[in-house]
Design a protein around this motif. Structure first.
Motif, PDB file in Angstrom:
ATOM      1  N   LYS A  71      35.452  42.264  50.822  1.00 12.85           N
ATOM      2  CA  LYS A  71      34.521  41.820  51.861  1.00 12.85           C
ATOM      3  C   LYS A  71      35.090  40.660  52.680  1.00 12.85           C
ATOM      4  O   LYS A  71      34.415  40.123  53.552  1.00 12.85           O
ATOM      5  N   GLY A  72      36.324  40.247  52.360  1.00  5.92           N
ATOM      6  CA  GLY A  72      36.945  39.144  53.081  1.00  5.92           C
ATOM      7  C   GLY A  72      36.351  37.792  52.730  1.00  5.92           C
ATOM      8  O   GLY A  72      36.487  36.828  53.492  1.00  5.92           O
ATOM      9  N   LEU A  73      35.681  37.722  51.587  1.00  3.95           N
ATOM     10  CA  LEU A  73      35.067  36.465  51.153  1.00  3.95           C
ATOM     11  C   LEU A  73      36.055  35.641  50.340  1.00  3.95           C
ATOM     12  O   LEU A  73      36.962  36.185  49.717  1.00  3.95           O
ATOM     13  N   GLU A  74      35.848  34.335  50.335  1.00  2.55           N
ATOM     14  CA  GLU A  74      36.704  33.455  49.541  1.00  2.55           C
ATOM     15  C   GLU A  74      36.368  33.634  48.064  1.00  2.55           C
ATOM     16  O   GLU A  74      35.206  33.767  47.687  1.00  2.55           O
ATOM     17  N   ILE A  75      37.407  33.640  47.238  1.00  2.00           N
ATOM     18  CA  ILE A  75      37.217  33.788  45.792  1.00  2.00           C
ATOM     19  C   ILE A  75      37.424  32.427  45.142  1.00  2.00           C
ATOM     20  O   ILE A  75      38.436  31.768  45.358  1.00  2.00           O
ATOM     21  N   ASP A  76      36.434  32.013  44.348  1.00  2.00           N
ATOM     22  CA  ASP A  76      36.579  30.793  43.546  1.00  2.00           C
ATOM     23  C   ASP A  76      37.208  31.197  42.219  1.00  2.00           C
ATOM     24  O   ASP A  76      36.564  31.864  41.413  1.00  2.00           O
ATOM     25  N   PHE A  77      38.459  30.826  42.011  1.00  2.00           N
ATOM     26  CA  PHE A  77      39.123  31.160  40.745  1.00  2.00           C
ATOM     27  C   PHE A  77      38.959  30.018  39.759  1.00  2.00           C
ATOM     28  O   PHE A  77      39.074  28.868  40.161  1.00  2.00           O
ATOM     29  N   PRO A  78      38.720  30.285  38.494  1.00  2.00           N
ATOM     30  CA  PRO A  78      38.450  31.607  37.966  1.00  2.00           C
ATOM     31  C   PRO A  78      37.035  32.093  38.272  1.00  2.00           C
ATOM     32  O   PRO A  78      36.793  33.277  38.424  1.00  2.00           O
ATOM     33  N   THR A  80      33.072  30.492  40.204  1.00  2.00           N
ATOM     34  CA  THR A  80      32.388  29.393  40.882  1.00  2.00           C
ATOM     35  C   THR A  80      31.861  28.398  39.850  1.00  2.00           C
ATOM     36  O   THR A  80      31.200  28.785  38.891  1.00  2.00           O
ATOM     37  N   GLY A  81      32.228  27.130  40.047  1.00  2.00           N
ATOM     38  CA  GLY A  81      31.768  26.079  39.151  1.00  2.00           C
ATOM     39  C   GLY A  81      32.693  25.799  37.970  1.00  2.00           C
ATOM     40  O   GLY A  81      32.427  24.918  37.164  1.00  2.00           O
ATOM     41  N   PHE A  82      33.792  26.557  37.875  1.00  2.00           N
ATOM     42  CA  PHE A  82      34.727  26.386  36.759  1.00  2.00           C
ATOM     43  C   PHE A  82      36.148  26.262  37.280  1.00  2.00           C
ATOM     44  O   PHE A  82      36.530  26.943  38.218  1.00  2.00           O
ATOM     45  N   LYS A  83      36.914  25.402  36.617  1.00  2.00           N
ATOM     46  CA  LYS A  83      38.335  25.255  36.934  1.00  2.00           C
ATOM     47  C   LYS A  83      39.147  25.925  35.832  1.00  2.00           C
ATOM     48  O   LYS A  83      38.634  26.224  34.759  1.00  2.00           O
ATOM     49  N   TRP A  84      40.423  26.149  36.092  1.00  2.00           N
ATOM     50  CA  TRP A  84      41.279  26.806  35.098  1.00  2.00           C
ATOM     51  C   TRP A  84      41.370  26.014  33.796  1.00  2.00           C
ATOM     52  O   TRP A  84      41.593  26.594  32.742  1.00  2.00           O
ATOM     53  N   ASN A  85      41.175  24.704  33.858  1.00  2.00           N
ATOM     54  CA  ASN A  85      41.229  23.923  32.623  1.00  2.00           C
ATOM     55  C   ASN A  85      39.871  23.840  31.920  1.00  2.00           C
ATOM     56  O   ASN A  85      39.688  23.071  30.992  1.00  2.00           O
ATOM     57  N   GLU A  86      38.925  24.659  32.360  1.00  2.00           N
ATOM     58  CA  GLU A  86      37.584  24.708  31.765  1.00  2.00           C
ATOM     59  C   GLU A  86      37.240  26.098  31.228  1.00  2.00           C
ATOM     60  O   GLU A  86      36.082  26.500  31.213  1.00  2.00           O
ATOM     61  N   LEU A  87      38.246  26.808  30.764  1.00  2.00           N
ATOM     62  CA  LEU A  87      38.020  28.184  30.301  1.00  2.00           C
ATOM     63  C   LEU A  87      37.151  28.242  29.047  1.00  2.00           C
ATOM     64  O   LEU A  87      36.441  29.213  28.828  1.00  2.00           O
ATOM     65  N   GLY A  88      37.189  27.193  28.231  1.00  2.00           N
ATOM     66  CA  GLY A  88      36.301  27.141  27.067  1.00  2.00           C
ATOM     67  C   GLY A  88      34.841  27.107  27.501  1.00  2.00           C
ATOM     68  O   GLY A  88      33.990  27.788  26.915  1.00  2.00           O
ATOM     69  N   LEU A  89      34.560  26.328  28.548  1.00  2.00           N
ATOM     70  CA  LEU A  89      33.199  26.277  29.091  1.00  2.00           C
ATOM     71  C   LEU A  89      32.800  27.610  29.712  1.00  2.00           C
ATOM     72  O   LEU A  89      31.651  28.050  29.597  1.00  2.00           O
ATOM     73  N   LEU A  90      33.742  28.246  30.358  1.00  2.00           N
ATOM     74  CA  LEU A  90      33.473  29.555  30.949  1.00  2.00           C
ATOM     75  C   LEU A  90      33.169  30.579  29.845  1.00  2.00           C
ATOM     76  O   LEU A  90      32.243  31.381  29.975  1.00  2.00           O
ATOM     77  N   ALA A  91      33.922  30.522  28.758  1.00  2.00           N
ATOM     78  CA  ALA A  91      33.654  31.410  27.617  1.00  2.00           C
ATOM     79  C   ALA A  91      32.223  31.190  27.116  1.00  2.00           C
ATOM     80  O   ALA A  91      31.493  32.158  26.853  1.00  2.00           O
ATOM     81  N   GLN A  92      31.812  29.936  27.019  1.00  2.00           N
ATOM     82  CA  GLN A  92      30.440  29.625  26.558  1.00  2.00           C
ATOM     83  C   GLN A  92      29.405  30.213  27.518  1.00  2.00           C
ATOM     84  O   GLN A  92      28.354  30.682  27.090  1.00  2.00           O
ATOM     85  N   GLU A 128      49.026  47.342  46.572  1.00  2.00           N
ATOM     86  CA  GLU A 128      47.874  46.437  46.473  1.00  2.00           C
ATOM     87  C   GLU A 128      47.822  45.732  45.120  1.00  2.00           C
ATOM     88  O   GLU A 128      47.380  44.589  45.026  1.00  2.00           O
ATOM     89  N   LEU A 129      48.272  46.414  44.093  1.00  2.00           N
ATOM     90  CA  LEU A 129      48.216  45.858  42.736  1.00  2.00           C
ATOM     91  C   LEU A 129      49.391  44.949  42.391  1.00  2.00           C
ATOM     92  O   LEU A 129      49.217  43.950  41.692  1.00  2.00           O
ATOM     93  N   TYR A 130      50.586  45.315  42.868  1.00  2.00           N
ATOM     94  CA  TYR A 130      51.778  44.611  42.385  1.00  2.00           C
ATOM     95  C   TYR A 130      52.719  44.045  43.449  1.00  2.00           C
ATOM     96  O   TYR A 130      53.709  43.436  43.110  1.00  2.00           O
ATOM     97  N   GLU A 131      52.397  44.232  44.723  1.00  2.00           N
ATOM     98  CA  GLU A 131      53.304  43.735  45.752  1.00  2.00           C
ATOM     99  C   GLU A 131      52.664  42.673  46.650  1.00  2.00           C
ATOM    100  O   GLU A 131      53.291  42.186  47.574  1.00  2.00           O
ATOM    101  N   MET A 132      51.403  42.348  46.356  1.00  2.00           N
ATOM    102  CA  MET A 132      50.694  41.326  47.134  1.00  2.00           C
ATOM    103  C   MET A 132      50.048  40.349  46.146  1.00  2.00           C
ATOM    104  O   MET A 132      49.557  40.768  45.109  1.00  2.00           O
ATOM    105  N   THR A 133      50.063  39.062  46.489  1.00  2.00           N
ATOM    106  CA  THR A 133      49.442  38.110  45.572  1.00  2.00           C
ATOM    107  C   THR A 133      47.937  38.023  45.808  1.00  2.00           C
ATOM    108  O   THR A 133      47.453  38.172  46.931  1.00  2.00           O
ATOM    109  N   LEU A 134      47.229  37.800  44.719  1.00  2.00           N
ATOM    110  CA  LEU A 134      45.776  37.600  44.789  1.00  2.00           C
ATOM    111  C   LEU A 134      45.470  36.117  44.661  1.00  2.00           C
ATOM    112  O   LEU A 134      44.656  35.562  45.376  1.00  2.00           O
ATOM    113  N   TYR A 135      46.145  35.483  43.722  1.00  2.00           N
ATOM    114  CA  TYR A 135      45.906  34.067  43.468  1.00  2.00           C
ATOM    115  C   TYR A 135      47.230  33.384  43.152  1.00  2.00           C
ATOM    116  O   TYR A 135      47.956  33.844  42.269  1.00  2.00           O
ATOM    117  N   ASP A 136      47.538  32.316  43.870  1.00  2.00           N
ATOM    118  CA  ASP A 136      48.764  31.563  43.644  1.00  2.00           C
ATOM    119  C   ASP A 136      49.936  32.543  43.681  1.00  2.00           C
ATOM    120  O   ASP A 136      50.135  33.213  44.686  1.00  2.00           O
TER     121      ASP A 136
END
Length: 169
Positions: A71-78, A80-92, A128-136
């Motif tokens: 849809k051309g929308l911005e993706i909050d990785f991982p 919305t409301g969570f950072k990559w160093n908060e995966l434990g909180l995301l798991a919860q 689309e799967l392996y020749e273009m980046t999605l994140y970083d």
């Protein structure tokens, strides 16, 4: 084996999911809510149900990333409301999202989510799967693998270890 293309990705998900469901199939229902597995955060314990909820949660994120990208929308990785160093909180959050679902319902939701991801992959080109980046520096194929086939394998191993301790076949 780390998938390098669409076919390898489909194979990895399918094979690891099949092995996981084989392990899940014969778990006594009365043991699925007991918190006896090492959690996704340090010094925590989770149940089999929590483990399945975690897999559903990440699968749904993969589907959501795809939806937003389409849809051309911005993706909050991982998420919305969570950072990559908060995966434990995301798991919860995932455990909480599915806490009212019983083991049977969780397995049905995991099956549905996994099948939706397989269909998503089928409908993508290798480019689309392996020749273009999605994140970083990560491609969508790699992001899918990191959140499906790899955690499926990890969950299967956790369950096997737990079954051995519980002396379950």
């Amino acid at each position: 084996m780390v998938p390098k293309d669409k076919n390898e990705l489909l194979k990895a998900i399918t094979e690891n999911y099949k092995k996981l469901t084989t392990e899940l199939a014969n778990i006594p229902i009365e043991l699925t809510e007991k918190k006896e597995l090492d959690g996704h955060s340090k010094n925590t314990l989770i149940s089999i149900n929590n483990l399945v909820a975690y897999l559903i949660g990440w699968g749904q994120l993969v589907l959501n990333w795809n939806y937003k990208k389409s849809k051309g929308l911005e993706i909050d990785f991982p998420e919305t409301g969570f950072k990559w160093n908060e995966l434990g909180l995301l798991a919860q959050k995932f455990y909480k999202d599915y806490e009212n679902d019983d083991f049977k319902m969780l397995n049905e939701k995991l099956d549905k989510t996994t099948n939706e991801i397989l269909k998503l992959i089928e409908n993508k080109t290798n480019r689309e799967l392996y020749e273009m980046t999605l994140y970083d520096k990560w491609t969508f194929g790699k992001m899918i693998q990191l959140n499906t086939s790899s955690p499926f394998k990890n969950a299967k191993n956790r369950i096997r270890k737990w079954k051995k301790i519980k002396q379950l076949k």
